[in-house]
Design a protein around this motif. Structure first.
Motif, PDB file in Angstrom:
ATOM      1  N   PRO A 103      10.911  -1.860  -0.212  1.00 31.80           N
ATOM      2  CA  PRO A 103      11.298  -0.582   0.405  1.00 31.80           C
ATOM      3  C   PRO A 103      12.535   0.037  -0.244  1.00 31.80           C
ATOM      4  CG  PRO A 103      10.701  -2.156   2.102  1.00 31.80           C
ATOM      5  CD  PRO A 103      10.750  -2.922   0.810  1.00 31.80           C
ATOM      6  N   LEU A 104      13.497  -0.787  -0.616  1.00 33.40           N
ATOM      7  CA  LEU A 104      14.706  -0.263  -1.251  1.00 33.40           C
ATOM      8  C   LEU A 104      14.405   0.322  -2.627  1.00 33.40           C
ATOM      9  CD1 LEU A 104      17.253  -3.101  -0.358  1.00 33.40           C
ATOM     10  CD2 LEU A 104      17.089  -0.841   0.685  1.00 33.40           C
ATOM     11  N   LEU A 105      13.484  -0.297  -3.355  1.00 36.92           N
ATOM     12  CA  LEU A 105      13.187   0.125  -4.716  1.00 36.92           C
ATOM     13  C   LEU A 105      12.241   1.315  -4.776  1.00 36.92           C
ATOM     14  CD1 LEU A 105      12.764  -3.421  -6.288  1.00 36.92           C
ATOM     15  CD2 LEU A 105      14.565  -1.784  -6.871  1.00 36.92           C
ATOM     16  N   THR A 106      11.301   1.391  -3.846  1.00 36.40           N
ATOM     17  CA  THR A 106      10.289   2.459  -3.909  1.00 36.40           C
ATOM     18  C   THR A 106      10.592   3.614  -2.965  1.00 36.40           C
ATOM     19  OG1 THR A 106       8.895   1.410  -2.202  1.00 36.40           O
ATOM     20  CG2 THR A 106       8.528   0.755  -4.511  1.00 36.40           C
ATOM     21  N   GLY A 107      11.312   3.348  -1.879  1.00 37.71           N
ATOM     22  CA  GLY A 107      11.658   4.405  -0.945  1.00 37.71           C
ATOM     23  C   GLY A 107      10.507   4.948  -0.129  1.00 37.71           C
ATOM     24  N   ARG A 108       9.392   4.224  -0.070  1.00 39.34           N
ATOM     25  CA  ARG A 108       8.220   4.726   0.650  1.00 39.34           C
ATOM     26  C   ARG A 108       8.231   4.349   2.130  1.00 39.34           C
ATOM     27  NH1 ARG A 108       6.839   8.723  -2.596  1.00 39.34           N
ATOM     28  NH2 ARG A 108       7.169   8.022  -4.751  1.00 39.34           N
ATOM     29  N   VAL A 109       8.835   3.224   2.446  1.00 36.50           N
ATOM     30  CA  VAL A 109       9.070   2.826   3.837  1.00 36.50           C
ATOM     31  C   VAL A 109      10.497   2.295   3.906  1.00 36.50           C
ATOM     32  CG1 VAL A 109       6.653   2.275   4.320  1.00 36.50           C
ATOM     33  CG2 VAL A 109       8.181   0.487   3.482  1.00 36.50           C
TER      34      VAL A 109
ATOM     35  N   VAL B   3      13.432  -0.522   5.200  1.00 39.58           N
ATOM     36  CA  VAL B   3      13.505  -1.961   5.425  1.00 39.58           C
ATOM     37  C   VAL B   3      13.246  -2.271   6.891  1.00 39.58           C
ATOM     38  CG1 VAL B   3      15.025  -3.984   5.351  1.00 39.58           C
ATOM     39  CG2 VAL B   3      15.093  -2.306   3.488  1.00 39.58           C
ATOM     40  N   GLY B   4      13.796  -1.444   7.770  1.00 38.06           N
ATOM     41  CA  GLY B   4      13.584  -1.656   9.196  1.00 38.06           C
ATOM     42  C   GLY B   4      12.109  -1.592   9.570  1.00 38.06           C
ATOM     43  N   THR B   5      11.383  -0.646   8.959  1.00 40.30           N
ATOM     44  CA  THR B   5       9.948  -0.545   9.228  1.00 40.30           C
ATOM     45  C   THR B   5       9.213  -1.790   8.753  1.00 40.30           C
ATOM     46  OG1 THR B   5       9.981   1.868   9.071  1.00 40.30           O
ATOM     47  CG2 THR B   5       7.855   0.781   8.741  1.00 40.30           C
ATOM     48  N   ALA B   6       9.544  -2.255   7.553  1.00 39.25           N
ATOM     49  CA  ALA B   6       8.889  -3.447   6.994  1.00 39.25           C
ATOM     50  C   ALA B   6       9.146  -4.669   7.868  1.00 39.25           C
ATOM     51  CB  ALA B   6       9.380  -3.702   5.574  1.00 39.25           C
ATOM     52  N   LEU B   7      10.401  -4.847   8.295  1.00 41.49           N
ATOM     53  CA  LEU B   7      10.710  -6.000   9.143  1.00 41.49           C
ATOM     54  C   LEU B   7      10.094  -5.837  10.527  1.00 41.49           C
ATOM     55  CD1 LEU B   7      14.441  -6.672   8.172  1.00 41.49           C
ATOM     56  CD2 LEU B   7      12.368  -7.757   7.289  1.00 41.49           C
ATOM     57  N   GLY B   8       9.991  -4.598  10.986  1.00 43.10           N
ATOM     58  CA  GLY B   8       9.312  -4.353  12.259  1.00 43.10           C
ATOM     59  C   GLY B   8       7.844  -4.739  12.189  1.00 43.10           C
ATOM     60  N   TRP B   9       7.196  -4.410  11.070  1.00 45.12           N
ATOM     61  CA  TRP B   9       5.808  -4.845  10.888  1.00 45.12           C
ATOM     62  C   TRP B   9       5.698  -6.358  10.906  1.00 45.12           C
ATOM     63  CZ3 TRP B   9       4.764  -0.989   6.296  1.00 45.12           C
ATOM     64  CH2 TRP B   9       4.447   0.258   6.833  1.00 45.12           C
TER      65      TRP B   9
ATOM     66  N   ARG C 229       0.827  -1.203   0.000  1.00 39.51           N
ATOM     67  CA  ARG C 229       0.000   0.000   0.000  1.00 39.51           C
ATOM     68  C   ARG C 229       0.865   1.258   0.000  1.00 39.51           C
ATOM     69  NH1 ARG C 229      -4.540  -1.828   4.504  1.00 39.51           N
ATOM     70  NH2 ARG C 229      -5.812  -3.133   3.104  1.00 39.51           N
ATOM     71  N   ALA C 230       1.923   1.250   0.795  1.00 41.85           N
ATOM     72  CA  ALA C 230       2.797   2.422   0.859  1.00 41.85           C
ATOM     73  C   ALA C 230       3.530   2.649  -0.454  1.00 41.85           C
ATOM     74  CB  ALA C 230       3.798   2.251   2.004  1.00 41.85           C
ATOM     75  N   SER C 231       3.854   1.560  -1.152  1.00 35.90           N
ATOM     76  CA  SER C 231       4.632   1.683  -2.389  1.00 35.90           C
ATOM     77  C   SER C 231       3.774   2.035  -3.597  1.00 35.90           C
ATOM     78  CB  SER C 231       5.387   0.381  -2.660  1.00 35.90           C
ATOM     79  OG  SER C 231       4.493  -0.684  -2.952  1.00 35.90           O
ATOM     80  N   GLU C 232       2.444   2.075  -3.415  1.00 34.55           N
ATOM     81  CA  GLU C 232       1.574   2.413  -4.544  1.00 34.55           C
ATOM     82  C   GLU C 232       1.889   3.786  -5.113  1.00 34.55           C
ATOM     83  OE1 GLU C 232      -2.387   2.062  -3.142  1.00 34.55           O
ATOM     84  OE2 GLU C 232      -2.460  -0.132  -3.275  1.00 34.55           O
ATOM     85  N   ALA C 233       2.381   4.679  -4.259  1.00 35.24           N
ATOM     86  CA  ALA C 233       2.666   6.038  -4.712  1.00 35.24           C
ATOM     87  C   ALA C 233       3.861   6.090  -5.667  1.00 35.24           C
ATOM     88  CB  ALA C 233       2.924   6.948  -3.508  1.00 35.24           C
ATOM     89  N   ALA C 234       4.675   5.058  -5.677  1.00 33.77           N
ATOM     90  CA  ALA C 234       5.848   5.020  -6.563  1.00 33.77           C
ATOM     91  C   ALA C 234       5.416   4.556  -7.949  1.00 33.77           C
ATOM     92  CB  ALA C 234       6.920   4.108  -5.976  1.00 33.77           C
ATOM     93  N   ALA C 235       4.616   5.391  -8.614  1.00 30.51           N
ATOM     94  CA  ALA C 235       4.012   4.993  -9.885  1.00 30.51           C
ATOM     95  C   ALA C 235       5.048   4.713 -10.962  1.00 30.51           C
ATOM     96  CB  ALA C 235       3.048   6.086 -10.356  1.00 30.51           C
ATOM     97  N   GLY C 236       6.111   5.514 -10.991  1.00 24.86           N
ATOM     98  CA  GLY C 236       7.132   5.307 -12.004  1.00 24.86           C
ATOM     99  C   GLY C 236       7.766   3.935 -11.918  1.00 24.86           C
ATOM    100  N   PHE C 237       8.030   3.489 -10.690  1.00 27.10           N
ATOM    101  CA  PHE C 237       8.604   2.153 -10.504  1.00 27.10           C
ATOM    102  C   PHE C 237       7.640   1.088 -10.984  1.00 27.10           C
ATOM    103  CE2 PHE C 237       8.283  -1.565  -7.703  1.00 27.10           C
ATOM    104  CZ  PHE C 237       9.470  -2.201  -8.040  1.00 27.10           C
ATOM    105  N   TRP C 238       6.382   1.180 -10.569  1.00 25.97           N
ATOM    106  CA  TRP C 238       5.427   0.116 -10.877  1.00 25.97           C
ATOM    107  C   TRP C 238       5.116   0.031 -12.366  1.00 25.97           C
ATOM    108  CZ3 TRP C 238       4.891  -3.747  -7.906  1.00 25.97           C
ATOM    109  CH2 TRP C 238       4.986  -3.617  -6.520  1.00 25.97           C
ATOM    110  N   VAL C 239       5.048   1.156 -13.045  1.00 30.98           N
ATOM    111  CA  VAL C 239       4.782   1.123 -14.486  1.00 30.98           C
ATOM    112  C   VAL C 239       5.889   0.365 -15.211  1.00 30.98           C
ATOM    113  CG1 VAL C 239       4.652   2.538 -16.575  1.00 30.98           C
ATOM    114  CG2 VAL C 239       3.357   3.197 -14.538  1.00 30.98           C
ATOM    115  N   ALA C 240       7.148   0.679 -14.886  1.00 28.56           N
ATOM    116  CA  ALA C 240       8.263   0.009 -15.543  1.00 28.56           C
ATOM    117  C   ALA C 240       8.361  -1.449 -15.109  1.00 28.56           C
ATOM    118  CB  ALA C 240       9.565   0.746 -15.230  1.00 28.56           C
TER     119      ALA C 240
END
Length: 227
Positions: A195-201, A203-209, A37-48
Motif C-alpha cells: 500500500p505504501l509503494l503503490t498508493g492504491r489502498v 495500510v489501515g485498509t489492508a490490515l483491516g482486511w 488486485r488493487a495494486s495492479e493499476a500501479a503499472a509503473g511500480f510493477w514494471v520497475a
C-alpha cells in the motif's frame, strides 16, 4: 545464532503457538489477494520492481551465489532485532561458511527474523530516502523500485535456498513454530509495504482486511467444530 542463556521451551507450547498463528496466516494471506488486485493499476511500480527482481533471479541462477553477503545480512538482522528487544550482542561472526551471534536476550522473533525481514531492501529504502532528501532525486523513483525488486528478490531466493540446508535457527524453534512465523512475517511485510509503494489502498485498509478475514476464518472453524 547462539542462544544465551540456554534453549528453553516445551513441545506443547510450540504446538499451541503454531495453532494460534494459523488463523492469522490464513487471514493475512487472504487479505493479500485484494491488496495485490488493487495494486495492479500501479503499472509503473510493477514494471520497475519486477524488472529488478528478474535481474536478480538471472544473477542467482547464472552466477555463484554471494552467500557471504547473505550471511552478513542474516547475522546483522539478529543483531538489529536483539537491540529492538533490549538485548545486547556479546559476539558477532560472519563469513561465507556461516555465522554466529551470541546475545543476552532472545525470543522466537529474534531467532527467525532473518527469514522474514528483508534487511537489504530496508537498507536500500533508507539509503534512497537519504539520497532524495540530500539530492532531490524523486524523478528517479523507477530506479528506487528497480533496486527494491532486486534486493527483495535477493531476500526471497537466498532465504529459500538457505532453508534447504540445516539451519540451527529452525532447529532451535522447531518447524512447527518456524513455518507459521516465517510465513506470517513475510505476508505482513507485503501487507504494509505494497500500500505504501503503490498508493492504491491504505495500510489501515489492508490490515483491516486481515483482521476481518481472520475473524471470518475463525468463525468458519467455530461453526465446523460446533455441535
Amino acid at each position: 545464532m547462539n542462544r544465551n542463556p540456554g534453549r528453553t521451551g516445551h513441545r506443547i507450547w510450540r504446538w499451541l503457538l503454531a495453532l494460534a498463528l494459523l488463523p492469522w496466516c490464513v487471514g493475512a494471506t487472504w487479505a493479500l489477494v485484494p491488496v495485490l488486485r488493487a495494486s495492479e493499476a500501479a503499472a509503473g511500480f510493477w514494471v520497475a520492481f519486477l524488472g529488478g527482481a528478474a535481474c536478480w533471479v538471472a544473477i542467482f541462477l547464472l552466477l555463484p551465489k554471494p552467500l557471504w553477503l547473505y550471511v552478513i545480512g542474516h547475522e546483522l538482522t539478529h543483531v538489529i532485532w536483539t537491540w529492538l528487544f533490549g538485548g545486547r550482542v556479546k559476539s558477532f561472526r560472519a563469513s561465507s561458511r556461516g555465522g554466529q551471534v551470541v546475545v543476552t536476550r532472545t525470543n522466537t522473533l529474534i531467532v527467525l527474523a532473518p527469514y522474514f525481514f528483508p534487511l537489504y531492501a530496508v537498507l536500500w529504502s533508507a539509503g534512497w530516502g537519504l539520497a532524495v532528501w540530500l539530492l532531490d532525486g524523486r524523478d528517479l523513483t523507477p530506479w528506487f523500485h528497480f533496486g527494491l525488486g532486486l534486493t527483495y528478490a535477493f531476500h526471497v531466493t537466498l532465504s529459500g535456498y538457505i532453508l534447504r540446508l540445516r539451519q540451527p535457527d529452525i532447529e532451535a524453534e522447531g518447524w512447527v513454530v518456524s513455518v507459521p512465523v516465517i510465513w506470517l512475517g513475510n505476508v505482513w511485510i507485503l501487507l504494509v509495504t505494497l500500500p505504501l509503494l503503490t498508493g492504491r489502498v491504505t495500510v489501515g485498509t489492508a490490515l483491516g482486511w486481515m483482521l476481518e478475514r481472520t475473524g471470518r476464518f475463525l468463525g468458519w472453524l467455530g461453526s465446523g467444530l460446533g455441535p
